[in-house]
Design a protein around this motif. Sequence first.
Motif, PDB file in Angstrom:
ATOM      1  N   ASP A  89       1.582  -1.074   6.542  1.00  0.00           N
ATOM      2  CA  ASP A  89       0.275  -1.268   7.178  1.00  0.00           C
ATOM      3  C   ASP A  89      -0.155  -2.724   7.269  1.00  0.00           C
ATOM      4  OD1 ASP A  89      -0.566  -1.914   4.653  1.00  0.00           O
ATOM      5  OD2 ASP A  89      -2.141  -0.403   4.538  1.00  0.00           O
ATOM      6  N   SER A  99       0.302   4.248   0.428  1.00  0.00           N
ATOM      7  CA  SER A  99       0.098   5.282   1.443  1.00  0.00           C
ATOM      8  C   SER A  99       0.711   4.861   2.775  1.00  0.00           C
ATOM      9  CB  SER A  99      -1.372   5.653   1.594  1.00  0.00           C
ATOM     10  OG  SER A  99      -2.154   4.514   1.742  1.00  0.00           O
ATOM     11  N   ASP A 100       0.918   3.587   2.963  1.00  0.00           N
ATOM     12  CA  ASP A 100       1.614   3.131   4.163  1.00  0.00           C
ATOM     13  C   ASP A 100       2.183   1.752   3.880  1.00  0.00           C
ATOM     14  OD1 ASP A 100       2.550   2.314   6.574  1.00  0.00           O
ATOM     15  OD2 ASP A 100       0.695   2.649   7.697  1.00  0.00           O
ATOM     16  N   SER A 143      -0.917  -4.773   4.956  1.00  0.00           N
ATOM     17  CA  SER A 143      -1.857  -5.273   3.951  1.00  0.00           C
ATOM     18  C   SER A 143      -1.150  -5.794   2.702  1.00  0.00           C
ATOM     19  CB  SER A 143      -2.810  -4.142   3.544  1.00  0.00           C
ATOM     20  OG  SER A 143      -2.081  -3.174   2.815  1.00  0.00           O
ATOM     21  N   ASN A 172       0.865  -1.173   0.000  1.00  0.00           N
ATOM     22  CA  ASN A 172       0.000   0.000   0.000  1.00  0.00           C
ATOM     23  C   ASN A 172       0.904   1.226   0.000  1.00  0.00           C
ATOM     24  OD1 ASN A 172      -1.790   2.021   0.540  1.00  0.00           O
ATOM     25  ND2 ASN A 172      -2.798   0.967   2.242  1.00  0.00           N
TER      26      ASN A 172
HETATM   27  C1  NAG Z   1      -3.831   1.907   2.192  1.00  0.00           C
HETATM   28  O1  NAG Z   1      -3.662   2.710   3.324  1.00  0.00           O
HETATM   29  C2  NAG Z   1      -4.639   3.728   3.435  1.00  0.00           C
HETATM   30  C3  NAG Z   1      -4.266   4.587   4.610  1.00  0.00           C
HETATM   31  O2  NAG Z   1      -3.540   3.918   5.552  1.00  0.00           O
HETATM   32  C4  NAG Z   1      -6.007   3.099   3.600  1.00  0.00           C
HETATM   33  O3  NAG Z   1      -6.979   4.114   3.677  1.00  0.00           O
HETATM   34  C5  NAG Z   1      -6.292   2.213   2.401  1.00  0.00           C
HETATM   35  O4  NAG Z   1      -7.490   1.556   2.565  1.00  0.00           O
HETATM   36  C6  NAG Z   1      -5.170   1.205   2.244  1.00  0.00           C
HETATM   37  N1  NAG Z   1      -5.378   0.476   1.015  1.00  0.00           N
HETATM   38  C7  NAG Z   1      -5.401  -0.843   0.986  1.00  0.00           C
HETATM   39  C8  NAG Z   1      -5.604  -1.455  -0.342  1.00  0.00           C
HETATM   40  O5  NAG Z   1      -5.242  -1.522   1.980  1.00  0.00           O
END
Ligand code: NAG
Length: 853
Positions: free
Chosen positions: A85, A81-82, A87, A79
Amino acid sequence: MSSGTAQLLAALFVAAVMGYPSRRSATDLDATPRTTVTFDELSGVRRFSTRTLNYTTLLLEDERSVLYVGARGAIFALNSSDVADGSHRMIHWEASPEKQLDCLQKGKNNKTECFNHVRFLQRLNSTHLYACGTYAFHPLCTSIDADRFTLPSHFEEGKEKCPYDPSRGYTGLIVDGGLYTATRYEFRSLPDIRRNLHQRPLKTEESPLHWLNDAEFVASVLVRESRDSPVGDDDKIYYFFTERAGEETTSFFDKSQAARVARVARVCKSDLGGKKILQRKWTSFMKARLVCYMPYYEVLRSVCSLDGGGWPSTVFYAAFTLSAQWRTMEASAVCRYSISEVQRAFEGPYMEYQDSARKWSRYDGTVPEPRPGSCITDHSRRKGYNSSQDLPNSVLDFVKLHPLMFEEVKPAGGEPLLVKKNVAYSRLAVDRVRALDGRSYDVLFMGTGDGWIHKAVVLGSGVHIIEEVQVFRDPQPVETLVISRTQRSLYVGAASGILQVPLATCARYASCYDCVLARDPYCAWDGRACRETASADSTVLVQDMQHGNEGCRNSTARGESAPPWVFPPRKNRMVLRGDDVLLPCDQRSNLARAVWLLNGTEAPGAGQDRLRVGVDGLLVMDTLPEHSGEYRCYGEERGLRTLLAAYNLTVLPELPRASATPPPRPPAASQAAGDMKVVYVSAITILVGLCVVLSAVLLYVSCLQKRKGKYILGEPRPSSVELQTVSANCLRKGRGSKEEEEDDEDEDGLAYPDGCLQIIPGEAPTAAVSPAKEPPAAAPPPPPPLPSELTNGVGALPNMLRKMNGNSYMLLQQQEEPLASPLYSASFTEELSKILEKRKHTQLVEKLDESSV
Ligand SMILES: *[C@@H]1O[C@H](CO)[C@@H](O)[C@H](O)[C@H]1NC(C)=O
Ligand SMILES: *[C@@H]1O[C@H](CO)[C@@H](O)[C@H](O)[C@H]1NC(C)=O
Ligand SMILES: *[C@@H]1O[C@H](CO)[C@@H](O)[C@H](O)[C@H]1NC(C)=O
Ligand SMILES: *[C@@H]1O[C@H](CO)[C@@H](O)[C@H](O)[C@H]1NC(C)=O
Ligand SMILES: *[C@@H]1O[C@H](CO)[C@@H](O)[C@H](O)[C@H]1NC(C)=O
Ligand SMILES: *[C@@H]1O[C@H](CO)[C@@H](O)[C@H](O)[C@H]1NC(C)=O
Ligand SMILES: *[C@@H]1O[C@H](CO)[C@@H](O)[C@H](O)[C@H]1NC(C)=O
Ligand SMILES: *[C@@H]1O[C@H](CO)[C@@H](O)[C@H](O)[C@H]1NC(C)=O
């Protein structure tokens, strides 16, 4: 004259004669990073790492918020944006055991080479990615469904597209469905620029001339020159590499060593090869020498490009390091090239190889039409040459023998933007930022070979390095840098993991001055805090890119009428006549000069024997009662002064008689009891250099250090403090312009093994020393009270030493009184014990003095 000096002089002479003009000296071209952010001071950084290694290949898809990462035996989708995270998705793509065994039997390294290093990862079409891996020296490629993100069952042979060797220079692009790669593909094969996944695969020519000689590729850049082209030009792909020079331009200092030079080459996207001559070969290959600084900065390390909206404004930034024969030294040069300068070289005269003389020289004969190596344009189409296959034999024959241009590509302004000693830049990335003054500034992110990032802004013909940031604790080369404007992040790829670093950390600048002096185009002062320009209302923001010192009028330059929080708390120091006292003052900026005002007038500085100004503080030696008074430390930078620390110093003519209730105990004992906030003063020195006034003391300490390696202050007691050598350079290699001083030291025979100084606590049973670094001594706003475990003072020593104005330097720090504690009178006994402690130190100093002449 030593051969090294001779070589250097020869090189300089040749450089001058051959036109590597540089109006500025190497010192002018160097730049000191304004601030230093060590690993422990990082904030806002996100890390992604798994047990996988070598996160080398990055593909950012901003619109989908995905960062794809090719690593060793795996591909990740993070991801963007992070990245941390949790994911992430992963494709395991390991080399099969049979191929690994094969690889081992070929004698390859089982720890680094016999794996599947994913070297290529790009978008193929709207649904698929294309990836290639070295697959234990049996390269394979495949298309991966980006949504399903699983390993497909079908693989293609990769040996035309991907190198066998994971450490081989390699660059590749997918352009309109065609795969353009450049590397040395097979074991022992020649380097090549190839096009695949195309109806007409193409290669470079190998006979009678090799168009490429032992080339190590660094980067390729697509420039869409067909867009709005008045002449119906074609898109071009530019290649950047280092290769063995055929021409003799640089082999002047060592004929035996085949000189390597940096090159830029280019091919046309619509090239289809020739019909009979140059069949399945590029007909548009041309290359030219890329020069940056002195001829020994020849190893191209990284190239990045930027355009301001249209291809004619394309600029290339390139980082070079020293050629192999200078391998004992580290230095980098950074240059900027405009596309028009590159085109100028390709439109100029050709070079020709004379078999008889066995050398390259300028070709002055007739040049066939249409111009060899140029793309098919409207002009050639009008003459009936609709594609490269229509070109006349005379042109193709000429192309075959004249791949090299006579003109060199010179950097913009004729000189480098930066020449940095003791740093090997491994990777560049560039962003263009619109500042509050309405102008655009290019911000360079430069990764080093040891895990640091230098962030610099290009200002006119030079750069200002805003900061140096240690992003990896374990030194390792920064291998990839990718910028996302959407995420306002820089992604860093290296052997141990992926980092996501904010493009700017404006909150690090605590005052308006600090914010403006930083000259970070991402940051501005909004009246209360330094924040990102994008996130604030620009009408109230203060920023000064051009001068870096204007706009903070409301808190005056001298700090006198500044708001109260700008004043650091005043501290008291009481010492006994004859003692030495250190008044710490930590300059946050490496570019600031320390200025001390004594009773309101500027300290005479080096002129006065007993005062030693260093960047970390002021040392008053062998104090007299006249030394009492008010001491204020300012940082002066770009004509601005900011108050950093203030002290009231009282020198007592003699030891006051027992007024305190608990009788002063011997310091060792009191320390062991742990009930005292003891001060250690430590003093020492480093660079001798040009500073004659300091030389007596410096010389002497140096000699001592050289003899013993280390020594102990006072009696060897459990709580004693040892001095050893250390410095910023002990944390890592590569600060600033250390080189000249080192040279000077060598001449004086005073070289330290590593030019470093460190203070290390002894084996005190109670020395509950925390490794934590003390917060900056007195930068506004005031730091919080010190944690109690720091109270023996040893843990509070700065772990990084800095040098000032290139010639003097001093480290010194002592325990601060806890800021929350009442003033001096409340802890008189502590002061007494400090005084006793100091006397030990004074004795040491006296002993030093005896032996010094
Ligand atoms: C990626 O990170 C952002 C902010 O942390 C979050 O809003 C978004 O759902 C994430 N995208 C995925 C695909 O996990
Ligand atoms: C790699 O090879 C060395 C020596 O050939 C051997 O000692 C080592 O165990 C091997 N390591 C692996 C991971 O196979
Ligand atoms: C993308 O390429 C893959 C692999 O060649 C192919 O299977 C797929 O159909 C293509 N997708 C589109 C939309 O063209
Ligand atoms: C992969 O990482 C290892 C461990 O840091 C390093 O020794 C090796 O050189 C890296 N290999 C490549 C191809 O980057
Ligand atoms: C080139 O293209 C033009 C128009 O498309 C055509 O008339 C001409 O015959 C072509 N020339 C060749 C040599 O193919
Ligand atoms: C500076 O001070 C003046 C009055 O003293 C005030 O009107 C102005 O808003 C202040 N400017 C900033 C940027 O704080
Ligand atoms: C500062 O002023 C005091 C008295 O006002 C004087 O005794 C002292 O010597 C002065 N100190 C210095 C360093 O000038
Ligand atoms: C420091 O000295 C000045 C002038 O001598 C005096 O006004 C001030 O109160 C002193 N500060 C402290 C904290 O004692």
